[in-house]
Design a protein around this motif. Structure first.
Motif, PDB file in Angstrom:
ATOM      1  N   LEU A  15       0.819  -1.218   0.000  1.00 42.29           N
ATOM      2  CA  LEU A  15       0.000   0.000   0.000  1.00 42.29           C
ATOM      3  C   LEU A  15       0.856   1.273   0.000  1.00 42.29           C
ATOM      4  O   LEU A  15       0.529   2.232  -0.722  1.00 42.29           O
ATOM      5  CB  LEU A  15      -0.979  -0.023   1.173  1.00 42.29           C
ATOM      6  N   PRO A  16       1.966   1.337   0.750  1.00 39.78           N
ATOM      7  CA  PRO A  16       2.849   2.502   0.609  1.00 39.78           C
ATOM      8  C   PRO A  16       3.408   2.661  -0.802  1.00 39.78           C
ATOM      9  O   PRO A  16       3.562   3.782  -1.303  1.00 39.78           O
ATOM     10  CB  PRO A  16       3.953   2.225   1.631  1.00 39.78           C
TER      11      PRO A  16
ATOM     12  N   THR B  49       0.627   4.064  -2.969  1.00 42.27           N
ATOM     13  CA  THR B  49       0.355   5.447  -2.600  1.00 42.27           C
ATOM     14  C   THR B  49       1.430   6.392  -3.118  1.00 42.27           C
ATOM     15  O   THR B  49       1.130   7.490  -3.622  1.00 42.27           O
ATOM     16  CB  THR B  49       0.242   5.567  -1.072  1.00 42.27           C
TER      17      THR B  49
ATOM     18  N   ALA C 260       0.877   6.868  -6.846  1.00 45.84           N
ATOM     19  CA  ALA C 260      -0.262   7.745  -7.139  1.00 45.84           C
ATOM     20  C   ALA C 260       0.068   9.201  -6.820  1.00 45.84           C
ATOM     21  O   ALA C 260      -0.306  10.123  -7.563  1.00 45.84           O
ATOM     22  CB  ALA C 260      -1.480   7.292  -6.339  1.00 45.84           C
ATOM     23  N   ALA C 261       0.793   9.431  -5.730  1.00 40.50           N
ATOM     24  CA  ALA C 261       1.161  10.798  -5.354  1.00 40.50           C
ATOM     25  C   ALA C 261       2.102  11.417  -6.387  1.00 40.50           C
ATOM     26  O   ALA C 261       1.986  12.607  -6.718  1.00 40.50           O
ATOM     27  CB  ALA C 261       1.821  10.796  -3.981  1.00 40.50           C
TER      28      ALA C 261
ATOM     29  N   ALA D  71      -1.996   3.206 -10.297  1.00 40.82           N
ATOM     30  CA  ALA D  71      -2.825   4.211  -9.635  1.00 40.82           C
ATOM     31  C   ALA D  71      -4.292   3.778  -9.678  1.00 40.82           C
ATOM     32  O   ALA D  71      -5.042   3.972  -8.714  1.00 40.82           O
ATOM     33  CB  ALA D  71      -2.648   5.567 -10.302  1.00 40.82           C
TER      34      ALA D  71
ATOM     35  N   LEU E 255      -4.968   1.232  -6.953  1.00 44.55           N
ATOM     36  CA  LEU E 255      -5.207   1.843  -5.647  1.00 44.55           C
ATOM     37  C   LEU E 255      -6.625   2.400  -5.567  1.00 44.55           C
ATOM     38  O   LEU E 255      -7.308   2.232  -4.543  1.00 44.55           O
ATOM     39  CB  LEU E 255      -4.188   2.951  -5.386  1.00 44.55           C
ATOM     40  N   GLU E 256      -7.088   3.039  -6.623  1.00 44.48           N
ATOM     41  CA  GLU E 256      -8.451   3.570  -6.644  1.00 44.48           C
ATOM     42  C   GLU E 256      -9.472   2.448  -6.460  1.00 44.48           C
ATOM     43  O   GLU E 256     -10.461   2.604  -5.733  1.00 44.48           O
ATOM     44  CB  GLU E 256      -8.710   4.293  -7.961  1.00 44.48           C
TER      45      GLU E 256
ATOM     46  N   LYS F 163      -9.437   1.264  -2.863  1.00 46.14           N
ATOM     47  CA  LYS F 163     -10.081   2.255  -1.996  1.00 46.14           C
ATOM     48  C   LYS F 163     -11.601   2.190  -2.115  1.00 46.14           C
ATOM     49  O   LYS F 163     -12.327   2.328  -1.115  1.00 46.14           O
ATOM     50  CB  LYS F 163      -9.590   3.659  -2.350  1.00 46.14           C
TER      51      LYS F 163
ATOM     52  N   GLY G 289      -0.736   0.910   7.577  1.00 48.72           N
ATOM     53  CA  GLY G 289      -0.938   1.106   6.141  1.00 48.72           C
ATOM     54  C   GLY G 289      -2.393   1.117   5.730  1.00 48.72           C
ATOM     55  O   GLY G 289      -2.732   1.607   4.645  1.00 48.72           O
TER      56      GLY G 289
ATOM     57  N   LEU H 224      -3.991   4.286   4.497  1.00 44.98           N
ATOM     58  CA  LEU H 224      -3.789   4.723   3.112  1.00 44.98           C
ATOM     59  C   LEU H 224      -4.976   4.363   2.234  1.00 44.98           C
ATOM     60  O   LEU H 224      -5.058   4.843   1.082  1.00 44.98           O
ATOM     61  CB  LEU H 224      -2.514   4.088   2.555  1.00 44.98           C
ATOM     62  N   LEU H 225      -5.879   3.528   2.729  1.00 45.36           N
ATOM     63  CA  LEU H 225      -7.059   3.146   1.954  1.00 45.36           C
ATOM     64  C   LEU H 225      -8.226   4.116   2.183  1.00 45.36           C
ATOM     65  O   LEU H 225      -9.227   4.043   1.464  1.00 45.36           O
ATOM     66  CB  LEU H 225      -7.505   1.730   2.350  1.00 45.36           C
TER      67      LEU H 225
END
Length: 331
Positions: free
Chosen positions: A263-264, A267, A270-271, A298, A301-302, A305, A326, A329-330
């Motif tokens: 997850l990091p 993230t 995506a950042a 990315a 991750l979406e 989430k 972590g 981050l979700l």
């Protein structure tokens, strides 16, 4: 009804993932190891030139393994537990296997000279089975050079090698515990989408010289388990209960790894994309990790989430206790 047609390669982890999934679901399908000739006929049917490529019975085509397999949950045997907590855990671990665990496959395949030679010749022989040794090995030299040149893009460099190998070995040791039971697969007696994702990466690595030797020496029962996962069509079984499944050592260890590593990683990617950067860097598994940004990751991750947001608060709390910090981050 026409069968599903799966076009892939024996050296492709996602091809083997889909083939094993079709077997486990007991769906009528054909498997074709795609040669150069077939590639010219099949690839124009999909946007991205990646395998496996699947032709559905209705004549439509696709080649993204996860959305395809999720679209089949209503056909044959389910690959994802219905329980909300187990469903999310399954999807998270499947995603980690596809997008992070796979870096070890790419790293080992194109870092070490013995693996480079073995794998390039293997891939080209499968694609050109009647071409003869000289032609195969000439083509292998080309693909070897191309793949090695792509390594920094996907984060496989001499600097990140210790991180990638340590992370892969950590996952393998968790999966070794799974192979020794008491449940046959991650979430019970039935194979799941997460099992199949790890299987796909590990199966091709079980032929590549360096990871094959490590697995045989350090995680021999995981190595043997791969043959069970290859065709689970005749293995009966059901899902474990929520607490029993989430309390298993393998699932607990892998969810913790998703929390402190995967997850990091997602993230940070995506950042970097949001900031207009082309690369990103962070500390993972005790070492520095860097790579180029990937828009597909990315989207991963979406999707995670969105799944997380759909869970009841008590389910999120139960999973967060296993994922660790972590999990934030979700949100």
């Amino acid at each position: 009804m026409n069968p599903y047609e799966v076009y892939g390669a024996l050296g492709s982890p996602y091809s083997l993932k889909v083939r094993a999934a079709m077997r486990a679901k007991r769906l009528a399908h054909t498997w074709t190891g795609m040669t150069g000739e077939e590639r010219g006929r099949v690839m124009p049917n999909v946007k991205a030139p990646v395998i496996p490529v699947i032709r559905r019975p209705d004549g439509t085509w696709t080649n993204d393994s996860t959305p395809f397999l999720l679209s089949l949950e209503g056909e044959g045997r389910a690959l994802v537990p219905a329980d909300p907590a187990l469903r999310f855990a399954c999807l998270l671990l499947e995603d980690m296997a596809d997008e992070w665990f796979m870096k070890a496959m790419f790293h080992y395949r194109w870092t070490y000279a013995e693996d480079q030679e073995w794998c390039a010749n293997w891939l080209m022989f499968d694609s050109m089975p009647d071409a003869g040794q000289e032609t195969v090995e000439a083509a292998a030299a080309t693909i070897r050079a191309r793949q090695i040149s792509r390594m920094p893009l996907v984060g496989c460099t001499p600097e990140t090698a210790p991180v990638i190998e340590a992370s892969w070995q950590r996952s393998c040791r968790a999966l070794e515990g799974l192979a020794l039971g008491p449940s046959r697969f991650l979430f019970g007696g039935r194979i799941s989408l997460a099992d199949l994702a790890f299987y796909g990466q590990l199966k091709v690595m079980s032929y590549d010289p360096t990871p094959m030797a490590w697995m045989r020496g350090e995680t021999p029962y995981l190595y043997r388990w791969l043959d069970h996962a290859d065709d689970a069509g005749g293995i009966e079984g059901d899902w474990l209960g929520t607490e029993e499944a989430l309390g298993s050592p393998a699932v607990t260890a892998l969810l913790a790894q998703a929390g402190d590593t995967y997850l990091p990683f997602l993230t940070a990617n995506a950042a970097a994309i949001a900031a207009g950067e082309e690369t990103f860097s962070l500390v993972l598994e005790g070492g520095q990790y860097s790579q180029g940004v990937f828009r597909y990751q990315a989207k991963c991750l979406e999707t995670l989430k969105a799944e997380w947001a759909g869970l009841a608060p008590d389910v999120r709390a139960r999973l967060a206790a296993l994922i660790g910090p972590g999990a934030e981050l979700l949100d």
